[in-house]
Design a protein around this motif. Structure first.
Motif, PDB file in Angstrom:
ATOM      1  N   ASN A 137     -22.324 -67.078   7.583  1.00 22.15           N
ATOM      2  CA  ASN A 137     -22.092 -67.381   6.059  1.00 22.15           C
ATOM      3  C   ASN A 137     -23.092 -68.670   5.684  1.00 22.15           C
ATOM      4  N   GLY A 158     -13.623 -59.119   3.004  1.00 22.68           N
ATOM      5  CA  GLY A 158     -15.119 -60.252   2.693  1.00 22.68           C
ATOM      6  C   GLY A 158     -15.418 -58.964   3.600  1.00 22.68           C
ATOM      7  N   TYR A 159     -16.784 -59.407   3.955  1.00 22.88           N
ATOM      8  CA  TYR A 159     -17.383 -58.069   4.921  1.00 22.88           C
ATOM      9  C   TYR A 159     -17.601 -57.868   6.053  1.00 22.88           C
ATOM     10  N   THR A 160     -17.831 -57.339   7.420  1.00 21.01           N
ATOM     11  CA  THR A 160     -18.103 -57.241   7.987  1.00 21.01           C
ATOM     12  C   THR A 160     -19.995 -56.285   8.244  1.00 21.01           C
ATOM     13  N   LYS A 161     -20.177 -56.975   9.378  1.00 17.32           N
ATOM     14  CA  LYS A 161     -21.656 -56.931   9.248  1.00 17.32           C
ATOM     15  C   LYS A 161     -22.360 -55.505   8.801  1.00 17.32           C
ATOM     16  N   ALA A 162     -21.481 -54.576   9.254  1.00 14.91           N
ATOM     17  CA  ALA A 162     -21.273 -53.179   8.979  1.00 14.91           C
ATOM     18  C   ALA A 162     -21.090 -52.759   7.413  1.00 14.91           C
ATOM     19  N   GLY A 163     -21.098 -53.908   7.170  1.00 10.48           N
ATOM     20  CA  GLY A 163     -20.490 -53.133   5.571  1.00 10.48           C
ATOM     21  C   GLY A 163     -19.344 -53.500   5.932  1.00 10.48           C
ATOM     22  N   GLY A 169     -17.348 -65.236   8.620  1.00 11.96           N
ATOM     23  CA  GLY A 169     -17.506 -65.657   9.822  1.00 11.96           C
ATOM     24  C   GLY A 169     -18.894 -67.121   9.935  1.00 11.96           C
ATOM     25  N   ALA A 199     -20.151 -62.667   1.626  1.00  9.23           N
ATOM     26  CA  ALA A 199     -18.961 -63.197   3.069  1.00  9.23           C
ATOM     27  C   ALA A 199     -18.823 -62.821   3.959  1.00  9.23           C
ATOM     28  N   GLU A 206     -15.105 -61.814  12.556  1.00 10.56           N
ATOM     29  CA  GLU A 206     -15.196 -60.472  12.823  1.00 10.56           C
ATOM     30  C   GLU A 206     -14.040 -60.508  14.501  1.00 10.56           C
ATOM     31  N   ILE A 226     -16.931 -61.316   7.493  1.00 10.99           N
ATOM     32  CA  ILE A 226     -15.745 -61.940   8.192  1.00 10.99           C
ATOM     33  C   ILE A 226     -16.033 -62.941   9.700  1.00 10.99           C
TER      34      ILE A 226
END
Lengths: 411, 411
Positions: A123, A269-274, A120, B2, B6, B4
Motif C-alpha cells: 500500500n 480492506g481488499y485482497t489483491k483479487a479485489g 498489505g 487499501a 493476506e 489487507i
C-alpha cells in the motif's frame, strides 16, 4: 542465520529530543544561574481527576480478594468501559456503534504503531507534513517505504504539506494513495479540520477504496463548533475510517495508559483479487493474538472519566490547559510573532521570525528567554521554519515564559 | 485501494476455546443439575499479594497530587523496577545484566507477539509441538509461513514434536532454522528442560547464528535443581538468546499486566550481507516507537513483588498452586492414567486412555465426571491424544475433581 528486519536500518536515530537535551545541558553548563522553562513537553502535568483516583483505589481493593479478583479480561476491553465510551463519546453525538467495534488498548501510540500490520505491505501511505513521527516510522519499519532521501523525505511516502500558506489544510493526494493518516486536532500544528474539509477526505477515500486512519487523541480540546469531534460525524466515514482516541491528554493518563480504537464493521480492506474484507475482524484477530488487554484497575479508572464528577474534573483540567494555550497564543501575537493553533488543541505553532530555521530559533529562544520549545523541523520537512510550544505547563510558568518572550526576545 | 495483509487469511479461526464453550453449554443445557468443574483454565485465581496491593494504593495516591504525579515514563520501564528485576532474578543467580538489557512490558503475550517484528520475513522458524499458539500465529501473520496443510501443519514452519516417546525433549532441527521458540517450563506439557538439554540448544544456536526466543513465563514454578531458572545460566546463551518473563503467573498479574524481556547487547541478528546487528538496539527502537510503557501504578505493584513481604506472599501463592498440581498429578496416576508435568509447572499433561483422541476424552471427562479440561490437539498436531489440566483452581474444587476422576471416570 537469523536475519534482521533491514527496514529498521532505514530509520535515522531518534535525533530530536536527544539533540534538545544536549543543547539544553550545554546551555545550563554555560549559564548555571539561568532558570530554564520547558514549554516543549508534550506530556500532561495535572494530577489524575479525583473520580479516577477513587475508582482505581476501589479496583485495587477488588484485586485483593478472591471473590472480586480479576484475571485475564477480554482482550478488547471490559464492556463496562466500552459501553460508557459508546454512550458518551459517540451516541451523544448521534453516532451508533456496536460494542464489538470499539477496542480498548494501552495507548494511542500502540494502536497507531500496530494498526498498519493488518494492511498489505504494498500500500502507498500518505501523511500530513509536519506530523507525529509514529505514523511514518512504523510504516518504514513495515517496509512500505524506500530509503530516506537527502530532502528528508522517505521514498514511496506521499507527504501532504500543511503550512501557513494553505492554512494547514492538507490537499487531497494527486497520486494513488491507499492509506492516509490524519491527526485532528493536529500535533504539532495545533490546527483542526472543519467538517467540510473532512468530508472531502471521506469522499476521496470512498472513491479510491482507501482507508483513513484518524487520530483524534486531542479531541477533548476542540472548542469550535465547525470542527467535528469524531470523523463519524461525516456521512460515509463509517465505510472508510478507523478512529483512534486516548485518555492520555483528556484525563491525564499518559502514565496510566488507556486508549481506544474504533473499527466499524463496515470499513473494508481488499485482497489483491479485489475481495472485500472487514478490517474489524482483522484488528480483532491482531489484538486477541498479540495483546492481553488493559489492566482492570486502569479500565475502572477510565470508566470513572465518564461519571458526572469525572466529566466535571476532566473539563476543569482541559480548561486549565486551554487557558494556558490562550495565554501563549495571544502573548506570542502581542509580541509580534505569527502563531497558529491553540484554539482546538493544546499546541501552539509559531512561525519563526526573520525566516530563522527551527533550530536557530531554538537557540535564540533558549539563549535570550531561557525557554525550551520544540523545533518544527523535527516533525517533518514542512515543519522547517516553525516551532512548537505546548500548553501543558503550569499557569505561573506559562505566564512567566510569555512575559520573557515579550521582554527579552530580540525580534 | 487499501490492500489487507493476506497472511491473516491463512489462520484458521480461534477454534479451541470457542468449541470448548459450545460443548460445555450444550452439556449444561442437557444436564442442568450437573456441577461442572473447570480445570482447563490457564488463568490464576488467587488475589494479588498484599504487598502489591499496598504498593498500588500508594502509587494511586501519588497520581492524585501534582508534586508526585507521573506522566510518560521511560518506554523501557522505570529503573526502580528494572534494578529489582536484575538484582533478584539474575544477579542472585550469578547472571550479570545491564539496565538497558531489560525491557518492561504489558505482558509476555505482547512481547512474544511483537519480538518477531525485528527479524527478517525470510527466516525459518521452529516451534516445539504442542505449544502456546502465539508463537506460530504471529509468524503466520508476518508471512513467515505458507498455507496450513491438511496435516494441521503450516508450510515453512519446522515442528519439533514433544511427546511421551521422547520424554518431551525437542530434538535439534534436522534442517536449517534461524529462530526457535522454547517455552520452559512448557505450556501445555508442564515439562521443563534440564541444563544439559538447554546447553545443546545454545551450542546449536551459536553454531548456526540462530536466535532462541526463550519464554519462561512459568519460571516461578521450577522446583527441580537441574532445571535452570534462566537460559543465561547456560554458558554462551547471552550471545544467542532473548528471554521473556512475566508477573502474570508468578504474582497473579494476568489482569494487572506486567512482564519483561531481556535482550542482551551481545545477541546478534544479521543483514543479508552478513553484517551483525545488535538485537537490543532493534528491540529498543521497536519499543520506543510503538509502545509507551507500563502504567506507573502497575510498575510500583511489580516492584513490590521483590520486597521481603512480596517474595513471601508470592511463594505462598505458587506453593498453593503447586500443591494443587501434585494433587492432580498423583490423583491421575492413582486413577491409572499416565500424567506428565506438574512438577516444575502448573500444568498437568495426561495421555488419554485407550488411545482416545483429545476431543473424545474431553467429552468423556465432561460427561462422566463433569470436568472441563483442554484438548491437547488444540496446542498442535503432536498434542493429539493428550489433555491439559491446570493447577490454578482452588483447593476444594481441585480435590473434588480428582475424587470424581477416581470414582466416576470409566477407564
Amino acid at each position: 542465520m537469523a536475519l534482521i528486519n533491514e527496514n529498521y536500518l532505514k530509520l535515522p536515530g531518534s535525533y530530536l529530543f536527544a539533540e534538545i537535551g544536549r543543547r539544553v545541558a550545554a546551555f545550563k553548563a554555560a549559564n548555571p544561574e539561568a532558570n530554564v522553562i520547558r514549554l516543549g513537553i508534550g506530556d500532561v502535568t495535572r494530577p489524575l481527576p479525583s473520580a479516577v483516583i477513587e475508582a482505581m483505589h476501589a479496583a485495587v481493593d477488588e484485586m485483593a480478594k478472591s471473590e472480586s479478583f480479576r484475571g485475564y479480561g477480554p482482550e478488547q476491553g471490559y464492556s463496562f468501559l466500552i459501553e460508557k465510551i459508546i454512550e458518551n463519546d459517540y451516541a451523544a453525538r448521534g453516532i451508533k456503534l456496536d460494542t464489538d467495534e470499539v477496542f480498548v488498548s494501552d495507548g494511542a501510540k500502540s494502536d497507531v504503531g500496530n494498526i498498519q500490520e493488518i494492511f498489505g505491505v504494498g500500500n502507498t501511505v500518505a501523511i500530513t507534513d509536519p506530523v507525529y513521527p509514529v505514523y511514518l516510522d512504523t510504516n518504514v519499519m513495515a517496509g512500505r517505504t524506500g530509503a530516506l532521501g537527502g530532502d528528508g523525505r522517505f521514498e514511496g511516502i506521499v507527504y501532504l504539506p500543511c503550512t501557513a500558506e494553505n492554512g494547514f489544510l492538507p490537499a487531497l493526494p494527486a497520486v494513488k494513495v491507499d492509506m492516509v493518516y490524519l491527526c485532528v486536532p493536529n500535533n504539532p500544528t495545533g490546527t483542526a479540520l472543519p467538517k467540510a474539509e473532512l468530508k472531502k477526505w471521506v469522499d476521496w477515500a470512498k472513491a479510491n477504496k482507501a482507508v483513513i486512519i484518524y487520530d483524534s487523541a486531542y479531541e477533548a480540546y476542540i472548542r469550535e463548533p465547525e470542527v467535528p469531534h469524531s470523523i463519524y460525524e461525516v456521512e460515509g466515514a463509517k465505510e472508510v475510517a478507523i478512529e483512534l482516541r486516548s485518555f492520555s491528554k483528556t484525563a491525564g493518563f499518559t502514565g496510566t495508559r488507556c486508549a481506544y480504537t474504533v473499527v466499524p464493521k463496515t470499513v473494508m480492506g481488499y485482497t489483491k483479487a479485489g475481495e472485500a474484507q472487514q478490517l474489524n475482524k482483522m484488528w480483532n484477530r491482531r489484538q486477541t493474538t498479540k495483546f492481553n488487554g488493559v489492566p482492570y484497575v486502569v479500565q475502572k479508572g477510565a470508566e470513572a472519566v465518564y461519571s458526572p464528577a469525572g466529566k466535571e474534573q476532566v473539563k476543569a483540567t482541559v480548561d486549565y490547559y486551554m487557558t494556558n494555550a490562550a495565554i501563549i497564543r495571544e502573548g506570542l501575537k502581542s509580541a509580534g510573532l505569527e502563531a497558529y493553533g491553540g484554539v482546538n488543541a493544546p499546541y501552539i505553532w509559531l512561525k519563526t521570525p526573520n525566516n530563522l530555521d527551527s533550530w536557530a530559533f531554538f537557540d535564540k529562544l533558549l539563549g535570550e528567554a531561557n525557554i525550551v520549545g520544540t523545533p518544527g523541523s523535527g516533525f517533518g520537512p514542512s515543519g522547517e521554519g516553525y516551532f512548537r510550544l505546548t500548553a501543558f505547563g503550569n499557569r505561573e510558568t506559562t505566564e512567566e515564559a510569555i512575559s520573557r518572550i515579550k521582554t527579552r526576545l530580540k525580534l
